[in-house]
Design an enzyme around this catalytic site. Structure first.
Site, PDB file in Angstrom:
ATOM      1  N   GLY A  46       0.837  -1.192   0.000  1.00  0.00           N
ATOM      2  CA  GLY A  46       0.000   0.000   0.000  1.00  0.00           C
ATOM      3  C   GLY A  46       0.870   1.239   0.000  1.00  0.00           C
ATOM      4  O   GLY A  46       2.007   1.205   0.492  1.00  0.00           O
ATOM      5  N   GLN A  51       3.270   9.891   0.790  1.00  0.00           N
ATOM      6  CA  GLN A  51       4.555   9.184   0.963  1.00  0.00           C
ATOM      7  C   GLN A  51       5.517   9.453  -0.191  1.00  0.00           C
ATOM      8  O   GLN A  51       6.707   9.197  -0.080  1.00  0.00           O
ATOM      9  CB  GLN A  51       4.333   7.675   1.113  1.00  0.00           C
ATOM     10  CG  GLN A  51       3.666   7.295   2.437  1.00  0.00           C
ATOM     11  CD  GLN A  51       3.462   5.803   2.535  1.00  0.00           C
ATOM     12  OE1 GLN A  51       2.504   5.279   2.018  1.00  0.00           O
ATOM     13  NE2 GLN A  51       4.388   5.112   3.183  1.00  0.00           N
ATOM     14  N   CYS A  99       5.709  -0.196   7.239  1.00  0.00           N
ATOM     15  CA  CYS A  99       5.400   0.978   6.420  1.00  0.00           C
ATOM     16  C   CYS A  99       6.642   1.352   5.628  1.00  0.00           C
ATOM     17  O   CYS A  99       7.747   1.361   6.186  1.00  0.00           O
ATOM     18  CB  CYS A  99       4.986   2.137   7.322  1.00  0.00           C
ATOM     19  SG  CYS A  99       4.601   3.641   6.434  1.00  0.00           S
ATOM     20  N   LEU A 100       6.470   1.677   4.353  1.00  0.00           N
ATOM     21  CA  LEU A 100       7.621   2.040   3.523  1.00  0.00           C
ATOM     22  C   LEU A 100       8.294   3.322   4.033  1.00  0.00           C
ATOM     23  O   LEU A 100       9.452   3.572   3.727  1.00  0.00           O
ATOM     24  CB  LEU A 100       7.192   2.202   2.062  1.00  0.00           C
ATOM     25  CG  LEU A 100       6.700   0.906   1.394  1.00  0.00           C
ATOM     26  CD1 LEU A 100       6.179   1.187  -0.011  1.00  0.00           C
ATOM     27  CD2 LEU A 100       7.792  -0.149   1.356  1.00  0.00           C
ATOM     28  N   HIS A 141      -4.562   1.693   7.608  1.00  0.00           N
ATOM     29  CA  HIS A 141      -3.179   2.176   7.719  1.00  0.00           C
ATOM     30  C   HIS A 141      -2.922   3.286   6.702  1.00  0.00           C
ATOM     31  O   HIS A 141      -2.381   4.346   7.033  1.00  0.00           O
ATOM     32  CB  HIS A 141      -2.225   0.993   7.502  1.00  0.00           C
ATOM     33  CG  HIS A 141      -0.777   1.359   7.397  1.00  0.00           C
ATOM     34  ND1 HIS A 141       0.183   0.893   8.266  1.00  0.00           N
ATOM     35  CD2 HIS A 141      -0.105   2.150   6.500  1.00  0.00           C
ATOM     36  CE1 HIS A 141       1.368   1.389   7.930  1.00  0.00           C
ATOM     37  NE2 HIS A 141       1.224   2.151   6.856  1.00  0.00           N
ATOM     38  N   GLU A 142      -3.336   3.051   5.451  1.00  0.00           N
ATOM     39  CA  GLU A 142      -3.086   4.046   4.395  1.00  0.00           C
ATOM     40  C   GLU A 142      -3.901   5.316   4.637  1.00  0.00           C
ATOM     41  O   GLU A 142      -3.428   6.425   4.386  1.00  0.00           O
ATOM     42  CB  GLU A 142      -3.386   3.467   3.016  1.00  0.00           C
ATOM     43  CG  GLU A 142      -2.548   2.262   2.612  1.00  0.00           C
ATOM     44  CD  GLU A 142      -1.046   2.461   2.793  1.00  0.00           C
ATOM     45  OE1 GLU A 142      -0.563   3.591   2.644  1.00  0.00           O
ATOM     46  OE2 GLU A 142      -0.368   1.471   3.112  1.00  0.00           O
ATOM     47  N   HIS A 145      -2.330   7.814   6.822  1.00  0.00           N
ATOM     48  CA  HIS A 145      -1.333   8.684   6.174  1.00  0.00           C
ATOM     49  C   HIS A 145      -1.977   9.996   5.689  1.00  0.00           C
ATOM     50  O   HIS A 145      -1.321  11.041   5.674  1.00  0.00           O
ATOM     51  CB  HIS A 145      -0.703   7.980   4.966  1.00  0.00           C
ATOM     52  CG  HIS A 145       0.387   7.012   5.312  1.00  0.00           C
ATOM     53  ND1 HIS A 145       1.571   7.398   5.885  1.00  0.00           N
ATOM     54  CD2 HIS A 145       0.478   5.667   5.149  1.00  0.00           C
ATOM     55  CE1 HIS A 145       2.349   6.328   6.059  1.00  0.00           C
ATOM     56  NE2 HIS A 145       1.705   5.264   5.626  1.00  0.00           N
TER      57      HIS A 145
HETATM   58 NI    NI Z   1       2.499   3.336   5.656  1.00  0.00          NI
END
Ligand code: NI
Length: 174
Positions: A46, A51, A99-100, A141-142, A145
């Site tokens: 995701g 991000q 998470c990236l 989660h996304e 952000h």
């Molecule tokens: Ni994330």
């Protein structure tokens, strides 16, 4: 298409509250294509636009789950534009999230096990569905952000500090 640089904590841009998308135009389609390419390359399941430094309410998700145990992951790209959570279950699920933007760090986070969500897909169609399982966790989660929230914000202060220390150590070692 292009692979975009992914912002990492503590980059303050990750704390931005993203603004709604007003038009699904060529620029947005290009952003979505680039986000998928960036996510698959990372690899991740995701990615939120912020991000890659774009403060718009756009998410891409592809759980890339194998169809069967032995099977190859099947690509099922999903786009969520201006998503909303309409309600969440009382039942809670725990998932070991990563998470990236917090590379290679994982921690268990509790979230509602299922949610009813609405969003616009990349063709501008309004969708509303009940979502459960890993997709429900990933979408929540996304969506965090979009509010400038990272999964580490859901941890106790002690756990968060330990995780960030490990991240600093890993970066120094790299
Ligand atoms: Ni994330």
């Amino acid at each position: 298409m292009a692979i975009l640089p992914i912002l990492e904590t503590p980059d303050p841009r990750l704390r931005t509250i993203s603004t709604p998308v007003e038009a699904i135009d060529d620029d947005l389609q290009r952003l979505i294509d680039d986000m998928f390419e960036t996510m698959y390359d990372a690899p991740g399941i995701g990615l939120a636009a912020i991000q890659v430094g774009v403060p718009k309410r756009v998410l891409v998700i592809d759980l890339q789950e194998p169809e069967e145990e032995e099977g190859e992951p099947v690509k099922r790209p999903m786009v969520f534009i201006n998503p909303h959570i309409l309600d969440g279950s009382e039942e809670i699920t725990v998932y070991n999230e990563g998470c990236l933007s917090v590379p290679e760090q994982f921690a268990e986070v509790e979230r509602p096990a299922s949610i009813r969500a609405s969003w616009m897909d990349r063709d501008g169609r309004i969708r509303e569905e009940r979502i459960e399982g890993l997709l429900a966790t990933c979408l929540q989660h996304e969506m965090d952000h979009l509010e400038g929230v990272l999964f580490i914000d859901h941890l106790s202060r002690l756990k968060r500090e330990m995780l960030l220390k490990k991240l600093t150590k890993a970066r120094k070692a790299a």
